[in-house]
Each structure stands twice: as C-alpha cells, then as structure tokens.
Design a protein around this motif. Structure first.
Motif, PDB file in Angstrom:
ATOM      1  N   ALA A 181       0.835  -1.207   0.000  1.00  0.00           N
ATOM      2  CA  ALA A 181       0.000   0.000   0.000  1.00  0.00           C
ATOM      3  C   ALA A 181       0.867   1.253   0.000  1.00  0.00           C
ATOM      4  O   ALA A 181       0.574   2.243  -0.686  1.00  0.00           O
ATOM      5  CB  ALA A 181      -0.915   0.000   1.221  1.00  0.00           C
TER       6      ALA A 181
ATOM      7  N   THR B  96       1.110   4.134  -3.130  1.00  0.00           N
ATOM      8  CA  THR B  96       0.688   5.514  -2.901  1.00  0.00           C
ATOM      9  C   THR B  96       1.602   6.456  -3.692  1.00  0.00           C
ATOM     10  O   THR B  96       2.804   6.245  -3.768  1.00  0.00           O
ATOM     11  CB  THR B  96       0.749   5.828  -1.396  1.00  0.00           C
TER      12      THR B  96
ATOM     13  N   LYS C 246      -4.122   2.839   1.959  1.00  0.00           N
ATOM     14  CA  LYS C 246      -3.821   3.916   1.010  1.00  0.00           C
ATOM     15  C   LYS C 246      -4.617   5.185   1.330  1.00  0.00           C
ATOM     16  O   LYS C 246      -4.104   6.296   1.225  1.00  0.00           O
ATOM     17  CB  LYS C 246      -4.122   3.461  -0.422  1.00  0.00           C
TER      18      LYS C 246
END
Lengths: 370, 506
Positions: free
Chosen positions: B386, B390, B441
């Motif tokens: 995650a 990003t 996220k």
C-alpha cells in the motif's frame, strides 16, 4: 578652467549624489515607504533617435531599484557603495580608474564569503547609472576610463598646465587622456584647417610618418578602433571651439561604418552623453563601397564578408539612425558585393597612395557623406 | 495445523520452526522476546493494569543468551502454569476463524510454548517460570516439554513468601545471535510506539539500560468478542461453521452464529436461497451452501460491529512517535472500521518528519499488526504494498517507481483486526487483501496531504528566512554607505532598516 571652478563642480555633484542616493532614501525609511531608487533605463528599449538634432539619446523610462526586492537588493546595495565611493573620490580631489573604484568597493559582506562585487562587470554599469541619474559626467565623478588613441597636428595645447606642441610629438603622438575637459585641457594655438579622425592606429601611423598633417595643415587623431570617451570628447571640442570640420576615415565594413555613426550621432551605451560627444557635422570620407571601382583596386585586396559582418549590416539597416539614403546605399552595396575593404588595401597602389592621392582628392572634390 | 493437534505438535515444530519464527538464530532471539512481551502486555491489559515490563538479555556464552521477561501483571495461578506455558496450542487465545473472536496480540497461542520448546531444543535447559498472584505465595518452577507426548513436565517447584505484589517472570536460555541494530532493542522501541501506555525497561547484553517511557496513563479500550459478519464469509469457513453449530435451524444459525443478522435478515437470506428457515444446518448440501453464501453476501445488513477493535488512537500514535523520534512534524490518522471477508479491521497510520533523519534514504516503514511490530518479510506485506502504491510525489517526496518514498520520514502503519490475515505462521507479513490495501492507502493519502501542507509551509518559512538573512546582510552595507553619504548616524539608519526588515519578516 581653474581649480576653483573644478571645486565648484565637485560640490554641485556631491550635492546631487547626497540627495538622490542619501537623503531621499533616508526619507523613504522614515516614512516607512519602500526603500527604492528610480533609475533611468539605459537599455535599448529606452534609446531614442532625435531626428531634429540627429543624435542618439536616452528616453525618460525609469525602473525602480528596491532594497526589499530579492532580485534587486544586491544591485541596490552596490549602487549605494559606488555612490559613496564616488563622493569620497570627489572629496579627495583625486581621480581614479573605474577598475580601481571597483577594487575600492569590493570587500566581504559581514563575516560571509560573499563579496560586495564579484567582478568589474558588476560595478561598471552602476557607474553609468550614477552618471545618468544625477546628470554628471564621468569626469565630474573624478573617474577615468581606459585611455587609448593619439593625436598630432598643427595645434598647441595645455594639458594640466604643461604646454604641448602637437607638431612635435614624434611617431607616437600625444596620447589622448580620458579626461579632456576644459579644466584639464585647453587649446592654445591652432593653425589647422580640419581634423581627420582615423579608425586605426596603424593607418594613423602612416599619415603621421608622411607628415600628412603638415602638408595639408590639419590634425590627425585615432581612437584605436571604437573610440573612447576622451577621443570623442576632444574631437567634439575641436569642432565646437576651434570650428574645425571633422572627416572620418574608416574601414569599409559595418564596424567601420558604425564608428562613423558613433562619432557623428553618438552611441547607445553613452546615449546620455551624445550631446557632449557627438559631432553631427562629421563627414564620412571613406572607405566607400564604391572605392574599389573608382580607384581600380584589384579584387585580391578585398575580403569576403563573413556571417557576423552580414548580420551586423542587417542590424545597422534596422536602426532608426541608419535610414539616410546614402548610408543605406553604402551598406546595401557592401552586402550586394559581399566584400569588405580595409584602409590598408589602398597600399596596393603604392604605399603613400592614401596620403598623397586618395585623401587629398576626396577632400578637394568634397566626396563625402554627411 | 489443526490435524497436528492430537499428534505430537512438537514434532511439527521441529520440522517447521521457520513458520514460527525460529528459522535463524537472530530471528529466534527476537521471536522469544516478542512472544514473551506480547503475553505480558496482553495479560496486564486484561487485568486492567498499566503494563510495566522488564526485558533482560544476558550473554551466557558464544551464541547462547539468557532472556528474562518480567511483568507486574496479575500473575498466573499455579494450576494454570502448566497449561499456559507448556502445551503447544493450548493458550487462551487459540481459536479458529468463524468462532467468536477479538483483537489480541497473539493469534494462534503457540508463541510462548514454541519459545520454551526452542530454548529446550537448542540448550537442553528447562524454562524458569515465576509467578506471584496477589495475596498468594510466590511460586516458581522449571518447565520442560515432553516432545513425543506433547505434555509439559514440571520440576523443582517452590513456594516462598515474597514482598513482591504480583507479576510473572519467565527466564529462558537459547541459542541466538544478538543484533544491536534491528534487534530486540529496535523491536521494543516499536512496541513502545504502538503501546504508549506501557513502560518497558531493557537491559542489553552489553549491560546498557534503556527505558521506553510510559507517556499515557489510560489503558486502551478493551476489545469485545464478536461473531463473524455474513458479508464476505468464505465457503470453507461457512461449511465448517454449519458442521459445528449448536443451532438446530438455519434461522437460529444465522441469527446466533453471525453478528448483525436479525429476523428480517435471516428471512431475506433464506428467501433468496429458497431454503426453509427451519432447515437443519447439517442437512444443507454443498451446492446449497454455496448459494447460501451468495445470498448472505447480497442481503443488506448493518456493518459489522466496530467495538470489537481496540485502535491505538490518533492522539496516542502521535504521543508514541514523538517520544521515540526527534520530530519536526507528526501526524496520525485512524480510519473508521472496515471489513474484509466479513472480518472487521481498522487501519491506523502515523507519520514523523524529522530533519535529523537521513534525507536521501528510503523512509523507515514500521508495521504493526494488533499493536505488535512486524520485523520480517516487509516486501511481501500488504502494508508495504500500500505504501509503494501511494503516489508520494504528489505529497512532495521523491519515489523511485515500485519502491518506498525517499525522505527523512518514519511511517507507522497499524492493522487492527480480530483476525489479521498473515501470509504465514511466522506472522511477519499481512496478506494484501484489496480492502486492507485500499484502507491503508486512504489513510496514507490523508497524511500525505497533511505532510505536503507542512512541507510547503516549511518551504515558505525557509524562503522567508533566507530573504530576511539576505536583507540583514546587505543592510549593514547600505547603512554604512547611507551614513557616509549623508553624514547621519549609522546606528540610527540601521535601526530604521531593521524595523523595515522585521515588518517584512512577519
């Protein structure tokens, strides 16, 4: 002019320096206004051509130079340093070169490694700014430019009190100083009938060796290429005070022709000095683009125009002060023929051709541009 | 795992030590500390006691260490000692998916027993257990596990009077490698971040003492046990649940064994799958179960209960990070409870920006599952995925494609759940379920935006500061020149200039 007049001028210049670069700014600060100078723009955008006077002049555009502006703060600080140095210089009664003024204002700032000035290129334009903005001559700021150029002829002058006979200057001639104002240089006895301004010192050397000035009763002067202030100013004074006509003899290329324009109409860089420097009556005597045919010079003495030359010709043709018909014809013909001609090319006839034949004929027949 | 339960689990362990975190001596030492500390913190919290834990690691000889973990928790009753420490898979926390569950640090309940077993296998020494329950005698014993029968053997029992009020202490000798960086001390630092209500004292083998201070004195809210939620339940789980249920009808099964299913919900599910409410759970065919799962998925129900989770909380994350890192900027985000496969989970993220951290290195990512730091298998973890996915460039950080962002940052990500989906029994990496990655996220981008605001404010501040310094530097030259030109006092001019600079510096 005597010493007291010089002091008088000095006081006046200091007064203007103090007002523009001192009192006005402190008043700014006290009234909590922006700490800022209005500086007359010296860039091309502010150059105008005065059609009536036939002179290149500076327009009235100004630009602010503020202390509280990240982009301007350094040059603002430098301006005050130079102004202060000029004031001290005038007060001391001495003159100095712009290079030594640069050194006198250059130092570390606080305890940093940063200098007030990193190179002379930073300080020179500021000197010009100060001249323009307090309407003072460089000489009045007690600053000397580099001097070059020499003069001989039927003239006696007084230079800083010494009487100098310009008829007895040997082969080197009298080196023209950068300050030639009346308080330093005075004209005493003049028998000459005209002044011949020659672009190059080598050609000037030929004329001096042949004692051209004696035979034709004149003064010959050169500026070592683009003429410095001193030469331009002394030529202007001879024209005004001694009422002598000025003939300009330069190479037949855009650079030579431009020198003629500078002598006659002034330069962009010293646009604000044109009135004191330029001689609108100056005549262009040669070399003309048509001289090759006229004097049947062989093709091999011509030089092909290079790209820089061509570009420069086109640039000149665009200037507002290059629009006279005859001037344009000269330049356009040069471009059409694609060749340039140096003064030395006349030696292909014989070594004294230029002094014995070419020039006397030109003056006799009044073959010049004006 | 479950089928091994009856046979000797310790044999399984010997063959599969890598799954339990004992695959190399460095990791083994860390795992022992981790399991003992997890147990202590959980025990204290269950008894409403602020955790105070002392961890001591002593070097015995080359590659052999003695680990002592001591807490001031409730202690363990004499009769439970055997069970708690001795039998693999006994622990109070063991449960399987589908049963009512709650958020706790350990999940399978084999950790501490495995540690004892590892200690025994590598040094031949028994574990020393000491326990003091309030108002009772101080009890101590040595415990060894019979690996063929999977039963603990107690030796050397002692009971003495003690002034100590309460607590548990376990001492183990094991083969291990001590690492200063990324070793037990680093692990405890992370524990301290996620548990700012715990005070942890650490004595290293070099004899250094390090105290991770308690900065909050309120215990976290206790998680509640919850039943599974029908949404997203897996087929295997559902089959297992139907087979095991005590309910006699489908309606009762749906209402009793799941959370958030009422009369209406149960009826709707049954109608959809065209099954009678009174169907006996064990009479439902495989085919019907699969349909049942589909309809459970379709029916609108309330979200799973959220009080089963015990997040650290934004404020506490900030406090935890601040005490362990020099920080110029700290932010935290606790997301609302979300669900993956009918299991509630909650994401929390904390961020530290510090000029003292290296600016040209990847950010330091600290992962937590139920407040326990995860040390290994970072790149396989859903948290890592995650963070990598990003877009950090948007928030003012450099990020080479496919890797962590670069910058003087610490990112702490906490996944709290009644059932954290680890990818292996080593419990070091969380499976990248889309719901979990998405929630992480979301939390990261919220903090990213805050970071970006901070960074641009910092930049403006820096620019202002630079400008000010520039003016101050030149002001001296200007004042000197002005003073010389006008003859006015230099200090007065400087004063006026300073005033203007100050005015603009604001």
């Amino acid at each position: 002019m005597d010493k007291s007049t010089r002091e008088e001028i000095g006081k006046e210049v200091i007064k203007r320096l103090k007002e523009k670069f001192g009192e006005a700014l402190i008043a700014n600060l006290k009234e909590e206004e922006a700490l800022s100078l209005d500086i007359i723009v010296r860039a091309f955008s502010n150059i105008i051509f005065d059609e009536r006077e036939q002179l290149i002049k500076l327009g009235s555009k100004t630009q602010s130079r503020a202390f509280f502006n990240v982009g301007q703060t350094r040059v603002f600080m430098q301006t005050l340093l130079v102004a202060n140095a000029c004031k001290s210089l005038i007060e001391s009664g001495k003159t100095t070169s712009i290079r030594s003024l640069y050194y006198s204002t250059k130092h570390n700032i606080g305890n940093t490694k940063e200098n007030t000035f990193e190179e002379q290129g930073e300080s020179n334009p500021i000197i010009e700014d100060i001249e323009v903005n307090i309407n003072a001559l460089r000489e009045e700021l007690h600053l000397r430019a580099n001097s070059k150029g020499a003069m001989v002829g039927n003239l006696t002058i007084i230079d800083s009190g010494d009487e100098i006979d310009l008829r007895k200057m040997g082969s080197g001639g009298w080196a023209v100083p950068s300050i030639v104002e009346p308080h330093t240089i005075q004209f005493k006895k003049c028998d000459a009938k005209f002044v011949l301004f020659i672009e190059k010192d080598t050609v000037w050397g030929r004329f001096n060796e042949d004692k051209f000035w004696k035979k034709h009763n004149c003064i010959i002067v050169h500026g070592g290429g683009q003429p410095p202030r001193g030469v331009r100013r002394v030529v202007k004074r001879m024209h005004e005070e001694l009422k002598l006509p000025i003939y300009v003899l330069v190479d037949n290329d855009p650079w030579g022709f431009y020198i003629y324009s500078v002598v006659k109409q002034g330069s962009m860089k010293l646009a604000y000095e044109s009135a004191r420097m330029a001689v609108p009556d100056a005549k262009f005597i040669g070399l003309s683009s048509y001289d090759q045919e006229k004097y049947t010079l062989p093709d091999e003495v011509t030089i092909k125009l290079n790209d820089g030359d061509k570009k420069r010709i086109k640039e000149l043709l665009n200037y507002k002060w290059f629009q006279k018909k005859e001037w344009r014809k000269e330049l356009e013909s040069m471009l059409k023929k694609g060749v340039k001609l140096e003064l030395e090319a006349l030696s292909s006839k014989n070594i004294a051709f230029i002094t014995d034949t070419y020039l006397p004929e030109k003056i006799e027949r009044k073959e010049w541009l004006s | 795992m479950v089928q091994y339960k009856e046979v000797a689990i310790s044999e399984f362990f010997e063959k599969n030590s890598h799954l339990l975190g004992f695959d190399n001596p460095t990791k083994a030492l860390l795992t022992v500390v981790k399991e003992a500390v997890d147990n202590s913190v959980d025990a204290c919290e269950e008894a409403n006691i602020l955790p105070g834990i002392i961890v001591k690691i002593k070097s015995v000889k080359k590659d052999v260490f003695q680990v002592t973990v001591e807490d001031k928790g409730p202690g363990i009753e004499e009769k439970y000692v055997k069970k708690v420490f001795g039998k693999l898979l006994f622990g109070s926390k063991f449960k399987s998916l589908g049963e009512a569950g709650m958020q706790s640090r350990g999940q399978q309940g084999i950790g501490i027993s495995a540690s004892i077993l590892y200690s025994q296998l590598t040094t031949g020494e028994s574990a020393l257990i000491e326990s003091k329950v309030k108002n009772k005698m101080h009890y101590s014993c040595r415990l060894i596990i019979d690996t063929s029968k999977n039963i603990p053997i107690i030796e050397d029992e002692k009971k003495i009077e003690s002034v100590k009020e309460q607590g548990t202490k376990i001492t183990l000798k094991l083969k291990g490698v001590y690492r200063r960086v990324k070793g037990p001390e680093g692990f405890l630092k992370y524990v301290a971040i996620a548990n700012p209500h715990a005070q942890i004292t650490f004595f290293s083998p070099e004899g250094n003492k390090k105290v991770f201070k308690r900065v909050i004195t309120k215990l976290p809210k206790k998680p509640k046990k919850v039943k599974p939620h029908p949404h997203g339940v897996e087929l295997g789980t559902l089959i297992k649940m139907l087979a095991r249920t005590k309910s006699r009808t489908l309606q009762a099964f749906l209402m009793n064994d799941f959370s958030k299913v009422g009369n209406t919900g149960a009826k709707e599910i049954c109608d959809l799958v065209k099954l009678n409410l009174q169907t006996r759970p064990n009479a439902i065919t495989r085919e019907q179960i699969s349909k049942l799962m589909d309809s459970m998925e379709q029916v609108k129900l309330q979200r799973p209960p959220t009080d089963c989770l015990s997040p650290i909380g934004e404020e506490n994350i900030i406090k935890g990070l601040r005490k362990e890192y020099p920080a110029d900027f700290v932010a935290a985000c606790t997301r609302p409870v979300a669900v993956y496969r009918a299991i509630p989970f909650q994401i929390e993220v904390g961020l530290v920006y510090s000029k003292e951290l290296p600016i040209d290195k990847q950010v330091n990512l600290v992962r937590f599952a139920n407040k326990v730091p995860l040390f290994y298998q970072q790149s396989e973890c859903g948290i890592y995925k995650a963070v990598v996915k990003t877009q950090w460039k948007r928030y003012g950080l450099q990020q080479p494609s496919g890797s962590l962002p670069i910058g003087p940052l610490v990112l702490a990500v906490h996944v709290a759940s009644i059932w954290v989906p680890f990818i292996s029994e080593g419990k070091q990496a969380i499976a990248p379920y889309p719901e979990i990655v998405k929630e992480i996220k979301l939390a990261l981008s919220e903090l990213g935006r805050k970071l970006q605001r901070y960074l641009s404010a910092e930049q403006r501040k820096y620019a202002r500061e630079r400008k000010r310094k520039l003016y101050e530097r030149y002001a001296i030259e200007v004042a000197t020149s002005l003073s010389n030109i006008t003859g006015k006092n230099k200090d007065d001019i400087m004063g006026l200039l300073k005033k203007e600079i100050d005015k603009r510096g604001r």
